[in-house]
Design a protein around this motif. Structure first.
Motif, PDB file in Angstrom:
ATOM      1  N   LEU A   1       0.868  -1.190   0.000  1.00 50.70           N
ATOM      2  CA  LEU A   1       0.000   0.000   0.000  1.00 50.70           C
ATOM      3  C   LEU A   1       0.894   1.225   0.000  1.00 50.70           C
ATOM      4  O   LEU A   1       1.521   1.531   1.018  1.00 50.70           O
ATOM      5  CB  LEU A   1      -0.866   0.073   1.264  1.00 50.70           C
ATOM      6  CG  LEU A   1      -2.014  -0.898   1.446  1.00 50.70           C
ATOM      7  CD1 LEU A   1      -1.521  -2.203   2.010  1.00 50.70           C
ATOM      8  CD2 LEU A   1      -3.041  -0.297   2.385  1.00 50.70           C
ATOM      9  N   GLY A   2       0.968   1.906  -1.140  1.00 46.85           N
ATOM     10  CA  GLY A   2       1.823   3.088  -1.212  1.00 46.85           C
ATOM     11  C   GLY A   2       3.250   2.729  -0.839  1.00 46.85           C
ATOM     12  O   GLY A   2       3.860   1.854  -1.432  1.00 46.85           O
ATOM     13  N   ASP A   3       3.787   3.384   0.218  1.00 45.11           N
ATOM     14  CA  ASP A   3       5.167   3.092   0.633  1.00 45.11           C
ATOM     15  C   ASP A   3       5.200   2.077   1.780  1.00 45.11           C
ATOM     16  O   ASP A   3       6.198   1.907   2.457  1.00 45.11           O
ATOM     17  CB  ASP A   3       5.889   4.390   1.045  1.00 45.11           C
ATOM     18  CG  ASP A   3       5.345   4.974   2.335  1.00 45.11           C
ATOM     19  OD1 ASP A   3       4.271   4.531   2.796  1.00 45.11           O
ATOM     20  OD2 ASP A   3       5.987   5.880   2.897  1.00 45.11           O
ATOM     21  N   GLU A   4       4.077   1.386   1.976  1.00 44.94           N
ATOM     22  CA  GLU A   4       3.983   0.412   3.074  1.00 44.94           C
ATOM     23  C   GLU A   4       4.006  -1.006   2.508  1.00 44.94           C
ATOM     24  O   GLU A   4       3.196  -1.349   1.649  1.00 44.94           O
ATOM     25  CB  GLU A   4       2.652   0.645   3.812  1.00 44.94           C
ATOM     26  CG  GLU A   4       2.647   0.176   5.239  1.00 44.94           C
ATOM     27  CD  GLU A   4       1.320   0.540   5.931  1.00 44.94           C
ATOM     28  OE1 GLU A   4       1.024  -0.108   6.935  1.00 44.94           O
ATOM     29  OE2 GLU A   4       0.601   1.425   5.458  1.00 44.94           O
ATOM     30  N   TYR A   5       4.968  -1.807   2.954  1.00 42.49           N
ATOM     31  CA  TYR A   5       5.044  -3.202   2.533  1.00 42.49           C
ATOM     32  C   TYR A   5       4.648  -4.055   3.735  1.00 42.49           C
ATOM     33  O   TYR A   5       5.207  -3.916   4.821  1.00 42.49           O
ATOM     34  CB  TYR A   5       6.468  -3.543   2.073  1.00 42.49           C
ATOM     35  CG  TYR A   5       6.573  -4.947   1.549  1.00 42.49           C
ATOM     36  CD1 TYR A   5       6.129  -5.280   0.274  1.00 42.49           C
ATOM     37  CD2 TYR A   5       7.083  -5.966   2.349  1.00 42.49           C
ATOM     38  CE1 TYR A   5       6.197  -6.585  -0.192  1.00 42.49           C
ATOM     39  CE2 TYR A   5       7.168  -7.267   1.890  1.00 42.49           C
ATOM     40  CZ  TYR A   5       6.717  -7.575   0.611  1.00 42.49           C
ATOM     41  OH  TYR A   5       6.783  -8.872   0.157  1.00 42.49           O
ATOM     42  N   ILE A   6       3.657  -4.936   3.523  1.00 45.01           N
ATOM     43  CA  ILE A   6       3.052  -5.670   4.644  1.00 45.01           C
ATOM     44  C   ILE A   6       3.183  -7.171   4.435  1.00 45.01           C
ATOM     45  O   ILE A   6       2.939  -7.672   3.338  1.00 45.01           O
ATOM     46  CB  ILE A   6       1.544  -5.328   4.762  1.00 45.01           C
ATOM     47  CG1 ILE A   6       1.347  -3.817   4.913  1.00 45.01           C
ATOM     48  CG2 ILE A   6       0.903  -6.050   5.944  1.00 45.01           C
ATOM     49  CD1 ILE A   6      -0.065  -3.360   4.593  1.00 45.01           C
ATOM     50  N   GLN A   7       3.561  -7.868   5.501  1.00 45.00           N
ATOM     51  CA  GLN A   7       3.477  -9.329   5.500  1.00 45.00           C
ATOM     52  C   GLN A   7       2.460  -9.728   6.563  1.00 45.00           C
ATOM     53  O   GLN A   7       2.475  -9.208   7.679  1.00 45.00           O
ATOM     54  CB  GLN A   7       4.840  -9.956   5.798  1.00 45.00           C
ATOM     55  CG  GLN A   7       5.836  -9.757   4.658  1.00 45.00           C
ATOM     56  CD  GLN A   7       7.087 -10.582   4.865  1.00 45.00           C
ATOM     57  OE1 GLN A   7       7.049 -11.804   4.847  1.00 45.00           O
ATOM     58  NE2 GLN A   7       8.204  -9.915   5.083  1.00 45.00           N
ATOM     59  N   VAL A   8       1.574 -10.645   6.186  1.00 48.11           N
ATOM     60  CA  VAL A   8       0.489 -11.083   7.068  1.00 48.11           C
ATOM     61  C   VAL A   8       0.732 -12.546   7.406  1.00 48.11           C
ATOM     62  O   VAL A   8       0.794 -13.387   6.510  1.00 48.11           O
ATOM     63  CB  VAL A   8      -0.886 -10.907   6.376  1.00 48.11           C
ATOM     64  CG1 VAL A   8      -2.022 -11.158   7.365  1.00 48.11           C
ATOM     65  CG2 VAL A   8      -1.020  -9.512   5.771  1.00 48.11           C
ATOM     66  N   LYS A   9       0.894 -12.839   8.686  1.00 44.27           N
ATOM     67  CA  LYS A   9       1.233 -14.208   9.095  1.00 44.27           C
ATOM     68  C   LYS A   9       0.253 -14.706  10.148  1.00 44.27           C
ATOM     69  O   LYS A   9      -0.186 -13.939  11.010  1.00 44.27           O
ATOM     70  CB  LYS A   9       2.650 -14.250   9.686  1.00 44.27           C
ATOM     71  CG  LYS A   9       3.745 -13.792   8.731  1.00 44.27           C
ATOM     72  CD  LYS A   9       3.966 -14.781   7.617  1.00 44.27           C
ATOM     73  CE  LYS A   9       5.086 -14.349   6.682  1.00 44.27           C
ATOM     74  NZ  LYS A   9       5.221 -15.279   5.542  1.00 44.27           N
ATOM     75  N   SER A  10      -0.050 -15.999  10.065  1.00 40.62           N
ATOM     76  CA  SER A  10      -0.932 -16.570  11.088  1.00 40.62           C
ATOM     77  C   SER A  10      -0.307 -17.834  11.668  1.00 40.62           C
ATOM     78  O   SER A  10       0.472 -18.514  10.997  1.00 40.62           O
ATOM     79  CB  SER A  10      -2.314 -16.886  10.499  1.00 40.62           C
ATOM     80  OG  SER A  10      -2.187 -17.840   9.484  1.00 40.62           O
ATOM     81  N   SER A  11      -0.645 -18.097  12.911  1.00 35.63           N
ATOM     82  CA  SER A  11      -0.110 -19.276  13.597  1.00 35.63           C
ATOM     83  C   SER A  11      -1.051 -19.617  14.749  1.00 35.63           C
ATOM     84  O   SER A  11      -1.669 -18.723  15.332  1.00 35.63           O
ATOM     85  CB  SER A  11       1.287 -18.970  14.142  1.00 35.63           C
ATOM     86  OG  SER A  11       1.727 -20.012  14.983  1.00 35.63           O
ATOM     87  N   GLN A  12      -1.163 -20.905  15.049  1.00 40.02           N
ATOM     88  CA  GLN A  12      -2.004 -21.303  16.189  1.00 40.02           C
ATOM     89  C   GLN A  12      -1.331 -20.934  17.513  1.00 40.02           C
ATOM     90  O   GLN A  12      -1.996 -20.769  18.518  1.00 40.02           O
ATOM     91  CB  GLN A  12      -2.289 -22.802  16.138  1.00 40.02           C
ATOM     92  CG  GLN A  12      -3.310 -23.168  15.060  1.00 40.02           C
ATOM     93  CD  GLN A  12      -3.522 -24.670  15.002  1.00 40.02           C
ATOM     94  OE1 GLN A  12      -2.671 -25.418  14.516  1.00 40.02           O
ATOM     95  NE2 GLN A  12      -4.647 -25.117  15.508  1.00 40.02           N
ATOM     96  N   ASN A  13      -0.014 -20.816  17.488  1.00 43.41           N
ATOM     97  CA  ASN A  13       0.735 -20.484  18.708  1.00 43.41           C
ATOM     98  C   ASN A  13       1.517 -19.187  18.516  1.00 43.41           C
ATOM     99  O   ASN A  13       1.835 -18.808  17.394  1.00 43.41           O
ATOM    100  CB  ASN A  13       1.732 -21.613  19.039  1.00 43.41           C
ATOM    101  CG  ASN A  13       1.045 -22.955  19.108  1.00 43.41           C
ATOM    102  OD1 ASN A  13       0.088 -23.124  19.854  1.00 43.41           O
ATOM    103  ND2 ASN A  13       1.508 -23.905  18.316  1.00 43.41           N
ATOM    104  N   SER A  14       1.830 -18.536  19.631  1.00 49.64           N
ATOM    105  CA  SER A  14       2.688 -17.348  19.560  1.00 49.64           C
ATOM    106  C   SER A  14       4.059 -17.746  19.027  1.00 49.64           C
ATOM    107  O   SER A  14       4.520 -18.860  19.244  1.00 49.64           O
ATOM    108  CB  SER A  14       2.848 -16.747  20.961  1.00 49.64           C
ATOM    109  OG  SER A  14       1.615 -16.234  21.396  1.00 49.64           O
ATOM    110  N   TRP A  15       4.695 -16.831  18.327  1.00 56.28           N
ATOM    111  CA  TRP A  15       6.014 -17.113  17.755  1.00 56.28           C
ATOM    112  C   TRP A  15       7.119 -16.986  18.786  1.00 56.28           C
ATOM    113  O   TRP A  15       7.041 -16.179  19.712  1.00 56.28           O
ATOM    114  CB  TRP A  15       6.315 -16.100  16.655  1.00 56.28           C
ATOM    115  CG  TRP A  15       5.721 -16.428  15.326  1.00 56.28           C
ATOM    116  CD1 TRP A  15       4.845 -17.438  15.035  1.00 56.28           C
ATOM    117  CD2 TRP A  15       5.956 -15.729  14.100  1.00 56.28           C
ATOM    118  NE1 TRP A  15       4.523 -17.398  13.695  1.00 56.28           N
ATOM    119  CE2 TRP A  15       5.191 -16.372  13.102  1.00 56.28           C
ATOM    120  CE3 TRP A  15       6.741 -14.624  13.761  1.00 56.28           C
ATOM    121  CZ2 TRP A  15       5.182 -15.940  11.782  1.00 56.28           C
ATOM    122  CZ3 TRP A  15       6.739 -14.193  12.452  1.00 56.28           C
ATOM    123  CH2 TRP A  15       5.968 -14.851  11.470  1.00 56.28           C
TER     124      TRP A  15
END
Length: 225
Positions: A47-61
């Motif tokens: 989005l514009g100058d924003e690069y996003i990674q979206v991650k999901s997990s059943q447990n905290s990392w």
């Protein structure tokens, strides 16, 4: 598998929610680049100058899980050092990842410790000291559980499209189905694309005499299986 399906669902819902930044005057976002689904994993959003990674997990990392997204951010940072980076996750942040997310508000000694730990992690993936500092300055980590996205999405879709609560889920389901297709095609999504979904769903609902049956049918057709 079920985990992958859940992961894609979360990533697509987050993408749909962020697409409503088009309507926020202070954001000035004209398009969203869906980086595509590969190996059942949505690679990222732009989005514009924003690069996003979206991650999901059943447990905290744990801390070492940061390596993969930071490596992705580093590649973008080398090409475009002015970019801002967002890591959005569906799980609760804990231990040093939580501290990293709040680093600017930490006491000096604690901030230095987390900063050093982040630098070490960056060096392990081949970054220079300057690059790790640049990434640290431009990184935001956000924890947003799926139910929170649904809550925000229902509100924003109702507000911006001017809808009653009984039809909001029909519109969201159509947006989700379209975003799935668009992610596969790595589409550049614009506000006009959202408007086109808004009008096509509105027209279909207006034509449909058995509204409840139509609404249920549309929602049922969107399958995560």
């Amino acid at each position: 598998g079920a985990v992958n399906i859940r992961g894609i669902r979360y990533q697509i819902l987050y993408s749909v929610l962020r697409s409503f930044d088009f309507y926020a005057k202070e954001k000035e976002v004209s398009s969203i680049r869906l980086e595509g689904i590969e190996d059942v994993d949505l690679l990222g959003l732009r989005l514009g100058d924003e690069y996003i990674q979206v991650k999901s997990s059943q447990n905290s990392w744990n801390w070492s899980k940061l390596k993969e997204p930071i490596q992705g951010f580093l590649k973008v940072y080398r090409a475009e050092p002015c970019c801002h980076f967002v890591l959005a996750v569906n799980f609760h942040l804990c231990t040093d990842i939580a501290r990293l997310a709040q680093i600017k508000s930490l006491p000096t000694k604690e901030r230095r410790r987390v900063d050093n730990k982040f630098s070490k992690l960056c060096h392990q993936i081949g970054s220079t000291t300057d690059e790790s500092k640049g990434l640290m300055d431009k990184l935001t980590i956000v924890s947003m559980p799926e139910e929170h996205i649904w809550e925000q999405l229902r509100k924003v879709v109702a507000d911006i499209f001017g809808l009653g609560s009984e039809v909001v889920d029909v519109y969201i389901s159509s947006l989700v189905a379209k975003f799935l297709d668009w992610a596969k095609d790595r589409k550049l999504v614009k506000r006009a694309d959202l408007e086109s979904i808004r009008s096509s769903v509105g027209e279909a609902l207006a034509r449909e005499t058995e509204f409840q049956a139509y609404g249920r049918g549309l929602i049922d057709r969107i399958s995560w299986e």
